[in-house]
Structure formats: C-alpha cells, structure tokens
Design a protein around this motif. Structure first.
Motif, mmCIF file in Angstrom:
data_model
loop_
_atom_site.group_PDB
_atom_site.id
_atom_site.type_symbol
_atom_site.label_atom_id
_atom_site.label_comp_id
_atom_site.label_asym_id
_atom_site.label_seq_id
_atom_site.Cartn_x
_atom_site.Cartn_y
_atom_site.Cartn_z
ATOM 1 N N SER A 143 0.852 -1.190 0.000
ATOM 2 C CA SER A 143 0.000 0.000 0.000
ATOM 3 C C SER A 143 0.885 1.235 0.000
ATOM 4 O O SER A 143 1.858 1.307 0.756
ATOM 5 N N ASP A 144 0.556 2.183 -0.855
ATOM 6 C CA ASP A 144 1.380 3.385 -1.014
ATOM 7 C C ASP A 144 0.459 4.559 -1.344
ATOM 8 O O ASP A 144 -0.534 4.390 -2.046
ATOM 9 N N LYS A 145 0.797 5.735 -0.872
ATOM 10 C CA LYS A 145 -0.058 6.892 -1.130
ATOM 11 C C LYS A 145 0.065 7.412 -2.553
ATOM 12 O O LYS A 145 -0.763 8.218 -2.995
ATOM 13 N N GLY A 146 1.066 6.939 -3.298
ATOM 14 C CA GLY A 146 1.246 7.430 -4.657
ATOM 15 C C GLY A 146 1.957 8.773 -4.674
ATOM 16 O O GLY A 146 2.408 9.272 -3.643
ATOM 17 N N TRP A 147 2.023 9.378 -5.852
ATOM 18 C CA TRP A 147 2.785 10.616 -6.016
ATOM 19 C C TRP A 147 1.943 11.869 -5.883
ATOM 20 O O TRP A 147 2.501 12.967 -5.793
ATOM 21 N N VAL A 148 0.613 11.743 -5.860
ATOM 22 C CA VAL A 148 -0.258 12.921 -5.911
ATOM 23 C C VAL A 148 -1.004 13.153 -4.594
ATOM 24 O O VAL A 148 -1.070 14.284 -4.109
ATOM 25 N N ARG A 149 -1.557 12.107 -4.018
ATOM 26 C CA ARG A 149 -2.343 12.234 -2.791
ATOM 27 C C ARG A 149 -1.443 12.597 -1.605
ATOM 28 O O ARG A 149 -0.312 12.114 -1.503
#
Length: 249
Positions: free
Chosen positions: A12-18
C-alpha cells in the motif's frame, strides 16, 4: 466448514499525488480472509471510512472463522457490509468533520475449496488461473454502467470519448442502504488471487498485470513489488493498494 489458510502479500502506497493514504487492507492468513477498502476521493475523511469498513467487516465475520456459525453465505457477507455502511453513517452523524466520507470495499473469504467474495464500488478481485487473468468483480461505476447499457463497446472506448472513470454509483456510507454484490467460486490448485484498489487497476492494464504475474512464476513477494512499482512508474495518481493471495490446500 473448513476454513482455508492462505499465503498473502500486501502493498500500500499513497502514490505521487495524494497527500495521505486513504486505503486500508486487512489479511487474516490463518482464517483465509482479506478485506480491502479505498476511501473515496473527493470525500472527507476517506481514510476514516476505509478503516471503519475493514475493522467492522472483519469483526462481523468473526463468528464464521471461530466456528460459531455455519459456513459462509451471501447473507453473512452482505450483512457484514451493511453493518459497515451503518457504522460509517453513524460516525458521520457524531462527527461533523466526517460529513460526506465514504469508501469502496472488496473482500474474499476462502473455505471448503471455495472463495466467497463481495464488493461495493470499484475495488477489484482478480483470479489468475492457467495463464489467464480474470476480473471476478464488476465495477459499480458510471463508465461500467454505460458499457453495460451498450453505449460503448469497452471501458477504454468510453474513457477515450471523455467519460470520467472515477464516478462511482455505489459506496459504503453514501446512502442509508447499500447494495452489495456477492458471489462464490471454486478454488483450484495453483490459483492466484489479486485484490486491489483502483489506484492499481487505473495505472496498470490487465495485460501488464498478467505479464508481471506470469514472469515471476509464483513469487508473490516479487509480483506485489513489481505491480506497485509499475503503478507508481505510470503516474501514481492515486493511492495504490493490493493483496496477492495463494490459497493453501
């Protein structure tokens, strides 16, 4: 009822935008249970809604995997999600800051050589069997509805025509009642199951998912890492969460 233990890997990763990760994932390997929820973008406190969904569904299914009731049925899964819907709406009523929060959810429970699954929203369950990757769930989204109605031949065609892919028709917490899709399927030797949020499925095509899963030859640790990294490399526009599950016979 004979619960099946599972071997599972999550990422699970928040990604680059959120700014934060609004996804939540729970795995109970010894009980064959996986629950994944994706706090819906554009709503307040999505991370609270997803956590409530995962915790409530897991608790509501406790009698199943402690042997206190009969084998799982559509009724059990549907009821657990309905209680989660009520919990989210109750939290909203008690805390004004939570107004509008909601979440998708998808869950899988393995027992008696079957997988029992349910979902609300566009988080997905896939099955890899004999070199073929099949999506077992069907998105509760506007774009999927338009395809089902015959206005477009495929989701890709609808998206190319400008239909927004992030408009959901169902979610936990949106309305007082929730419609849950529930089903079950036989588990076969060497099956591999992928549960994911749309942060993966929107960033990585089914074809590329299949390629990664076939290339790692059963190494689910490596597969999970590669799936996550591919989603990030392709933009990472949303939180990315996934679970890869191997049922143990």
């Amino acid at each position: 009822m004979n619960l099946m233990s599972i071997s599972a890997v999550t990422r699970s990763d928040k990604g680059w935008v959120r700014e934060i990760n609004e996804d939540n994932v729970a795995v109970l390997e010894e009980h064959g249970l996986v629950v994944l929820a994706d706090g819906m973008g554009g709503y307040n406190a999505g991370e609270v809604a997803s956590q409530l969904a995962v915790e409530t569904i897991t608790a509501e299914l406790l009698p199943l995997y402690t042997g206190e009731c009969a084998e799982p049925s559509e009724r059990h899964i549907r009821a657990a999600m309905e209680v989660a819907n009520e919990a989210i709406r109750s939290a909203v009523q008690s805390e004004p800051a939570y107004e509008g929060m909601a979440t998708t959810v998808v869950m899988a429970l393995f027992c008696d050589q079957r997988v029992h699954y349910g979902h609300v929203g566009d988080s997905r369950l896939y099955r890899l069997r004999n070199g073929r990757l099949e999506q077992l769930t069907r998105d509760h989204s506007m774009v999927q509805a338009l395809v089902d109605e015959g206005m477009f031949d495929s989701i890709e065609e609808a998206l190319d025509a400008g239909v927004k892919g992030n408009i959901l028709l169902r979610g936990l917490g949106i309305q007082e009642t929730v419609e849950v899709d529930v089903a079950s399927a036989a588990v076969e030797a060497d099956d591999l199951y992928l549960i994911c949020s749309d942060g993966l499925s929107n960033m990585v095509s089914n074809r590329d998912m299949l390629g990664i899963l076939l290339e790692v030859d059963g190494d689910i640790e490596q597969a999970a890492g590669r799936l996550l990294q591919t989603a990030l490399d392709n933009g990472g526009l949303d939180n990315v969460s996934l679970a890869l599950v191997c049922p143990q016979s």
